[in-house]
Design a protein around this motif. Structure first.
Motif, PDB file in Angstrom:
ATOM      1  N   GLU A  36      38.259  45.309  47.000  1.00 56.87           N
ATOM      2  CA  GLU A  36      38.759  46.273  46.219  1.00 56.87           C
ATOM      3  C   GLU A  36      38.597  46.005  44.708  1.00 56.87           C
ATOM      4  O   GLU A  36      38.331  46.851  43.929  1.00 56.87           O
ATOM      5  CB  GLU A  36      40.357  46.485  46.611  1.00 56.87           C
ATOM      6  N   ARG A  39      39.666  40.618  41.626  1.00 57.75           N
ATOM      7  CA  ARG A  39      40.639  39.581  41.786  1.00 57.75           C
ATOM      8  C   ARG A  39      40.619  39.125  43.290  1.00 57.75           C
ATOM      9  O   ARG A  39      40.735  37.930  43.652  1.00 57.75           O
ATOM     10  CB  ARG A  39      42.052  40.145  41.415  1.00 57.75           C
ATOM     11  N   GLN A  40      40.502  40.319  44.221  1.00 57.43           N
ATOM     12  CA  GLN A  40      40.556  40.321  45.445  1.00 57.43           C
ATOM     13  C   GLN A  40      39.057  39.355  45.996  1.00 57.43           C
ATOM     14  O   GLN A  40      39.278  38.305  46.724  1.00 57.43           O
ATOM     15  CB  GLN A  40      40.609  41.567  46.291  1.00 57.43           C
ATOM     16  N   ALA A  43      39.733  35.752  45.124  1.00 59.41           N
ATOM     17  CA  ALA A  43      40.277  35.184  46.205  1.00 59.41           C
ATOM     18  C   ALA A  43      39.613  34.698  47.518  1.00 59.41           C
ATOM     19  O   ALA A  43      39.603  33.734  47.944  1.00 59.41           O
ATOM     20  CB  ALA A  43      41.552  35.932  46.541  1.00 59.41           C
ATOM     21  N   SER A  46      37.077  31.927  47.050  1.00 60.44           N
ATOM     22  CA  SER A  46      37.979  30.500  47.068  1.00 60.44           C
ATOM     23  C   SER A  46      38.486  30.272  48.471  1.00 60.44           C
ATOM     24  O   SER A  46      38.316  29.123  48.918  1.00 60.44           O
ATOM     25  CB  SER A  46      38.843  30.609  46.104  1.00 60.44           C
TER      26      SER A  46
END
Lengths: 167, 1244
Positions: A36, A39-40, A43, A46
């Motif tokens: 989306e 940031r996602q 994430a 990682s």
């Protein structure tokens, strides 16, 4: 559906598969997965680099990296760059250069194929080793389970007056 | 004190159970106060206002003082600490409140330390700490330098002011080196605390296990009989070996000859040559023989589980029956045919008795070179432990578990080795070599064996080969070994070998390395596909891909064949593209170069690096891998399993226990069970595959979290912080926030997990174990939860909770398995507010990311329901308890199982009807209780009251709704609302609304002392008040009936209640209500009514309603229900109160008997319908079954006569509740009442 926790929790959109130019179809391939927002995506990167990607209790070799333009063959041409093709005569000054390039290309192809083969061998060996270990351990488990299942162990324990935790 | 008694404000001199708070009610240490060294010498630098709480006068009086300074007095036996109150009065601190101890620990330590040093200025650090740890032995943490570090200014000041202290060497050095020390000690402390913590929780069990495991098998090297870092053979010989020279250096062991530890670590499993080729030595004669059970075995293994020795049948038979040749021959045949035997090791050579490891004297001394054992008591003198003149040590303790390791007198001890010559092990594959070298070996041996190096070399080489072979994948093989080992695939090995030669020798490497550099990029791209796509796509990639495609099109069927395809594509290339120079294969040089590159790349990746990169969260950090793979070897397992079978067989045949134990010690059996558990855990991902998709996590379902939130939000105050230490999908905080904002509370949130959830509301990706207390606000603002990972036997849950406790949160809400350590058993106990072990039963959890057959999220079915529990810090227990009672959270536990099933608030809210059920339940309970003694009745009362409490929220809600409705004359609205609720998902909101209303109403009504009571009372008052008018209306009958009873006062009613226990009560209730109203009105109740009179007057009409409503709270929910029901169900219309009353009243009077039933019925009926409507049906189902079934039968019948009884029903239903209210008021008198009325009923 991707099943690592990370992916499961995200609304991830599988956009498309990217062909692997290195070899035949049944080797590892890349897929473009859209998240989306940035940031996602970070994430997920990682998460996947940190934890094994689990499917049905099996870790799978999955890597994630941010998409780059170069990964896509349908990307627009770099502005100002044009590829020109022309036929070279044997006496053309560029003829030898072109040939050399061709030779080199073929050599690279052959080398890549060789490495690919080795790589697959390695992978297979590793998989086999892991399977063997698993089988070995499972055999142990079955062995233990066999004497548990037929009650021998439990009855012997009673003979010995052992208190055995029921499981 | 006596003298000062008459003073208005007694000045306390000492205080105990004390604690200090700052102006924000945070506990704080008094050490922040200025210290007063001398009289009148106070520095005014207090920033905060600090208050002392505590009790004085031997606990008789509570005090609350503003304090401004403190001082300590070291001159007495024990140090005294005093604080100065604002009134300039010194108060001596005695015993702190338990929960406060931690906060003042450091200052206490410091003062104690100063005290001790003042007394003993010469004392060393050690004696100081010893002393302090004695004094503070009750604390979790041992006092340490760390504690002092916090108070360095204080200490230095003290030293300056006190000459004796100044003399103390300890303080001198301490103050001098403080800066450096401080850091160090801090770290130390953390580390030790951390590791200790982890060990305690995670590894306790496992360590235990591995200890025990090593306790059964010997772990000494088969070569040199010394321990150390050894490698166990996976096979049946269950021997261990030193793998490398270094490992066996102490005993000069020849070792297996591995070159490095790393090499050993990379072996997947180690199987010695003997086991590999199934060629074992006979322990008696030393000759190798086949041990393959399936093809002509020559040697057989002793059946004992811990014994890995093999024997020729002949050899062992001879040993076992030394005198009896016939028996020996028989045995020999039996063994040769596969019969089991235990070898002579398992009987004492002298007395022929068995071993008993637990009896010191009966422990065995076992010869390592021949099958001979002695009891400790039977051990020949010449085999001695100690070394003296001319005595050779032949025995060692502590090498074998509970056994003595000996070399019996047959073996000559080598002076240098201090063991017999080590020629006792023969590996089958090595035969040729050893034979080749035999001559030199023997020579060396003769020369007194010192030249161990050479010997070891030869042997090492031999071993080398064997081990290497087992580790086929280890590419580094020298030519010798590879050729000797006859590796199967000659081609590969050749290539490998040649390359490895290069690399080994290193000198040749240069040429090889230069080339690679040019092409490094290319090769790397080969290794790394994605980068390859970057760089080479156009030139090589595209073409290859095209080719691939074409070849694929040409021969699509072949596409699957991996290697074939590559070759083909390469082969196809020249034709298709007409490339003249295309090399279909690479020359040897290139290949070698590539392989070197590959190897270099591979060796650049180390296991350590990978591990470093993949930091495992602490919850996963423990792996039983080593235990499972290294400790549970197939050989041991086979041996154990066989031994267990044999031992059991023997016992079945009637052999003695001793015989059986010789085969299989009890420890072996115990260990097998342990192993099973270990394997189960280790293999769990494979045994129950899908569950592990997301690392074994399970999330609580949204609905359940909503329920929890509904229940929890009452306890939350403004400004609290909600911490979810394992937030999973992060639903909890979000729901909590929603809820709290609806109720006007503003809180902060913090969520931790090791995986990022999709919704990262206040999320921090963090291992909970790494969160430090400083990072979160003070405990008084913390509310922590919720669903930690469970782990094996709740180990992880315990770990998470312990971590959470470090923060001293005021509340902990937990979903943890039942076997988790209870928080009231912790060192700093928490108090249980409530526990609910039903609400999370069944499918309350799901497995994130796991998809079942139908692509649906997989649910997890709990076989054991993890209870949901709320724990409060002891500081705030009272407050939380009262909240719990107020909102009916507590009752469940105390009542029977039925009650337990009752539900969270939501349910209550949602289902007024529940009240009925409960009521029924409670009443049933009551029965038992009521007939007994007063105290019991009392309890009964309590129970009832609790029931009320439970209901009260709902009932209140309803009430209020009702009230509101009344006020607005919009009954329909409420009803409609409620319908919605009933319908299900919206319930909660509705519930909230109602609950809010509740509160308001609650406020209005509160006039009585205890909160809980208040509620009840108020409710009851309402109902009463309202009822009263209605009663008046009701009329004569009611009065008549009432009067006799009324005279009794409510007490009676209450009694009636108590007595009424069963269904009867309901009738009674009816009557009571009827009658009760009057009495109430008459004034007995007034006290109760106090709050409500206004209400009473409010509306007579409503009163009727309200009475119902109030009930609701108690009984009256029914009315409300009534209406509600009416509305909802459509069964009942909201009738004008008058009608209802009349009917209701009449009904009771007329059909007193029917009443009870009706009561039950109505309730049940209502319930039914209710339930029908609500989704909650299922939940209640069990209740329904139990309670209602009997009733419904009755009810229906009874109803019919009743006529429009719906109202009645409601009322009746409410009545019981009503009664219960009364119960609260007057627990005592019930009996008579109950007897009278109830008896009759009962008889019926």
């Amino acid at each position: 559906m991707g099943s690592s926790a990370a992916q499961a929790d995200y609304a991830a959109f599988l956009e498309k598969f990217i062909p692997n130019y290195m070899g035949p179809r049944n080797i590892a391939e890349c897929a473009l997965v859209e998240m989306e927002d940035v940031r996602q995506a970070k994430a997920v990167l990682s998460e996947i680099s940190q934890f094994p990607f689990m499917m049905s209790g099996m870790p799978r070799p999955v890597r994630a990296r941010p998409a780059q333009v170069e990964m896509f063959d349908e990307r627009p041409i770099k502005p100002g760059r044009r590829i020109q093709c022309r036929w070279l005569e044997e006496n053309d000054p560029d003829f030898e250069i072109a040939r050399e390039m061709k030779r080199l290309t073929n050599k690279h192809a052959a080398e890549a194929a060789f490495l690919q083969k080795k790589q697959l061998q390695e992978e297979e060996k590793l998989a086999k080793q892991q399977l063997d270990t698993l089988k070995g351990n499972y055999k142990k488990y079955e062995m233990v389970d066999s004497i548990m299942a037929d009650g021998t162990a439990r009855r012997l324990a009673r003979h010995y007056n052992l208190r055995v935790a029921e499981d | 004190m006596a003298s000062s008694d008459d003073e208005a404000d007694v000045l306390p001199r000492c205080v105990s159970n004390y604690y200090f708070e700052d102006d924000e009610d945070e506990p704080i240490s008094f050490s922040v106060l200025p210290i007063q060294w001398r009289e009148g010498d106070i520095q005014d630098c207090v920033k905060e206002q600090i208050f002392l709480h505590g009790v004085t006068d031997n606990g008789l009086r509570k005090i609350y003082k503003h304090v401004v300074a403190w001082r300590f007095d070291l001159s007495n036996m024990n140090p005294e600490i005093l604080v100065l109150s604002k009134e300039n009065n010194w108060i001596k601190l005695q015993k702190p409140r338990k929960s406060f101890e931690d906060i003042i620990r450091t200052i206490m330590v410091t003062v104690r330390c100063l005290h001790f040093l003042k007394k003993n200025p010469e004392a060393s650090g050690k004696s100081l700490w010893d002393h302090l740890s004695k004094v503070f032995s009750l604390y979790e943490v041992r006092p340490s330098q760390n504690d002092l570090v916090d108070h360095i200014p204080l200490i230095s000041e003290a030293v300056n002011r006190d000459d004796t202290l100044a003399k103390s060497k300890f303080l001198y050095t301490f103050l001098k080196e403080k800066p450096g020390k401080r850091k160090l000690s801090d770290e130390d402390c953390k580390k030790t605390a951390m590791s200790g913590f982890i060990v305690y929780d995670l590894n306790e069990e496992e360590e235990d296990e591995s200890n025990k495991v090593t306790g059964v098998y010997d772990h000494v090297c088969a070569f040199c009989d010394n321990g150390g870092n050894i490698l166990s053979c996976e096979g049946r010989c269950i021997r261990s070996f030193h793998a490398t020279k270094e490992a066996g250096a102490e005993s000069n062991c020849v070792s297996l000859g591995f070159s490095s530890k790393k090499e050993v670590d990379e072996l997947p499993i180690f199987v010695c040559k003997n086991c590999k080729y199934k060629q074992h030595q006979c322990f008696a004669c030393g000759k190798l023989g086949s041990s393959d059970k399936f093809s002509g075995a020559e040697v057989f293994k002793c059946v004992s589980a811990t014994c890995g020795y093999f024997y020729h049948p002949h050899c062992v038979a001879k040993l076992l029956h030394q005198e009896n040749k016939v028996a020996a021959e028989e045995l020999e045949k039996k063994i040769a045919a596969g019969g089991s035997f235990t070898c002579p090791i398992h009987k004492c050579y002298v007395c022929k008795r068995g071993e008993n490891k637990k009896d010191h004297q009966l422990q065995f001394a076992v010869c390592r070179r021949c099958p001979k054992s002695y009891h400790r008591k039977c051990l020949p003198r010449k085999i001695s432990f100690g070394e003296g003149k001319g005595i050779v040590t032949r025995a060692w303790e502590d090498l074998l578990p509970n056994r003595i390791l000996i070399y019996c007198l047959k073996h000559e001890i080598d002076n240098e080795l201090r063991t017999p010559v080590r020629d006792h092990i023969k590996f089958p594959g090595v035969m040729t070599i050893t034979e080749k070298r035999k001559v030199p070996v023997k020579e060396k041996k003769k020369s007194s064996g010192y030249k161990d190096k050479d010997l070891s070399k030869t042997e090492k080489l031999a071993l080398d080969d064997s081990c290497r072979e087992t580790a086929l994948q280890v590419a580094k093989q020298n030519q010798k070994s590879s050729s000797l080992a006859k590796l199967g695939n000659a081609k590969n090995s050749k290539k490998v070998v040649s390359i490895s030669d290069i690399s080994r020798k290193g000198k040749v490497n240069d040429s090889a390395r230069k080339l690679p550099k040019e092409n490094a990029n290319l090769v790397l791209t080969g290794l790394d596909r994605s980068s390859a796509t970057d760089e080479n796509k156009y030139s090589l990639g595209d073409r290859l891909f095209d080719l691939m495609k074409r070849s694929g099109q040409l021969k699509p069927t072949k596409q699957d064949a991996l290697d074939g395809n590559i070759n083909k594509s390469v082969a196809v290339k020249p034709h298709k593209k007409k490339l003249k120079s295309a090399p279909s294969s690479l020359d040897a040089n290139t290949e070698r170069r590539l392989l070197t590159l590959m190897r270099d790349a591979a060796s650049s990746i180390t296991l350590e690096e990978i591990k470093e990169k993949h930091k495992v969260p602490s919850s996963h950090s423990y792996s039983s891998k080593n235990n499972v793979e290294k400790i549970i070897t197939i050989g041991k397992l086979e041996g154990s399993v066989e031994a267990i079978r044999t031992a059991f067989g023997k016992l079945e045949e009637g052999c003695s226990l001793e015989d059986a134990e010789a085969v299989c010690e009890p420890d072996i059996l115990r260990q097998i069970f342990r192993w099973k558990n270990m394997l189960q855990v280790y293999l769990a991902p494979f045994l129950n595959g899908n569950r592990y998709t997301s690392y074994g996590r399970h999330f609580t379902k949204m609905e359940k979290i909503e329920e929890i939130v509904d229940k929890l939000h009452w306890y939350v105050q403004n400004n609290d912080m909600i911490v979810d230490f394992c937030c999973g999908a992060n639903d909890f905080s979000i729901l909590m926030k929603k809820k709290l904002e609806e109720t006007g509370k503003i809180c902060s949130y913090k969520n931790y997990d090791i995986f990022q959830p999709k919704n990262d509301f206040n999320f921090e990706k963090r291992d909970w174990m790494t969160v430090q207390p400083k990072e979160l606000p003070a405990g008084s603002r913390l509310i922590m939860g919720l669903n930690p990972p469970f782990g094996v036997r709740a180990s992880l849950a315990n770990k998470f909770i312990d971590k959470a406790l470090e923060f001293n949160p005021k509340l902990l809400i937990l979903i943890v398995p039942p076997e988790t350590q209870k928080l009231d058993e912790k060192k700093r106990p928490y108090d249980l507010i409530w526990e609910d072990n039903q609400s999370l039963s069944g499918k309350s959890f799901y497995l994130p990311g796991s998809v079942g057959e139908n692509d649906k999220q997989m649910d997890q079915w709990n076989s054991i329901t993890p209870p949901l529990s709320l724990w409060s810090h002891s500081h705030w227990t009272a407050k939380h308890k009262s909240i719990a009672e107020k909102h009916g959270h507590i009752s469940k536990q105390k009542e029977g199982s039925d009650m337990e099933k009752n539900p969270l608030e939501n349910r209550i809210h949602d289902h007024p009807a529940d009240g009925h059920d409960r009521y029924g339940d409670t009443s049933v309970l009551m029965d038992d209780l009521s007939l007994q003694s007063d105290s019991e009745k009392f309890r009964g009362g309590a129970v009832v009251s609790k029931c009320h409490v439970e209901r009260s929220p709902s009932s209140k809600g309803y009430k209020e709704n009702l009230e509101n409705d009344h006020g607005k004359n919009q009954p329909d609205k409420t009803s409609t609302r409620k319908r919605k609720r009933d319908k299900g998902k919206h319930r909660k909101r509705m519930g909230q609304v109602s609950s809010e209303k509740k509160r308001d109403s609650g406020k209005l009504h509160h006039s009585l002392s205890s909160v809980v009571e208040r509620r009840f009372l108020s409710e009851s008052q309402h109902s009463k008040a309202r009822e009263m008018p209605s009663h008046a209306e009701i009329g004569e009958n009611g009065h008549q009936h009432l009067e006799p009873r009324t005279s009794g006062s409510r007490m009676q009613f209450a009694a009636g209640y108590g007595g009424s226990q069963v269904n009867i009560p309901k009738e009674m209730g009816r009557k009571n209500n009827m009658s009760g109203n009057e009495p109430y009105s008459s004034g007995t109740d007034r006290g109760l009514v106090d709050g409500s009179p206004g209400h009473m007057r409010d509306s007579s009409d409503r009163l009727s309603y309200r009475s119902y409503d109030t009930r609701v709270e108690e009984g009256f929910t029914r009315d409300t229900d009534f209406r509600l029901q009416g509305h909802h169900y459509g069964l009942h219309d909201p009738h004008p109160p008058g009608n209802n009353y009349f009917t209701g009243h009449d009904g009771p009077y007329g059909d007193i008997r029917s009443m009870p039933w009706t009561y039950g019925h109505p309730g049940s009926a209502a319930d039914f319908s209710y339930r029908m409507n609500t989704s909650a049906m299922q939940r209640y189902a069990p209740q329904l079954d139990e309670l209602n079934h009997p009733r419904p039968m009755n009810t229906f019948t009874s109803e019919l006569p009743m006529m429009n009884a719906t109202d009645f029903y409601n009322r009746r239903a409410s009545q019981p509740e009503y009664q219960s209210n009364r119960m609260d008021f007057a627990p005592g008198p019930r009996r008579p009442y109950s007897h009278q009325s109830s008896v009759g009923w009962l008889n019926e």
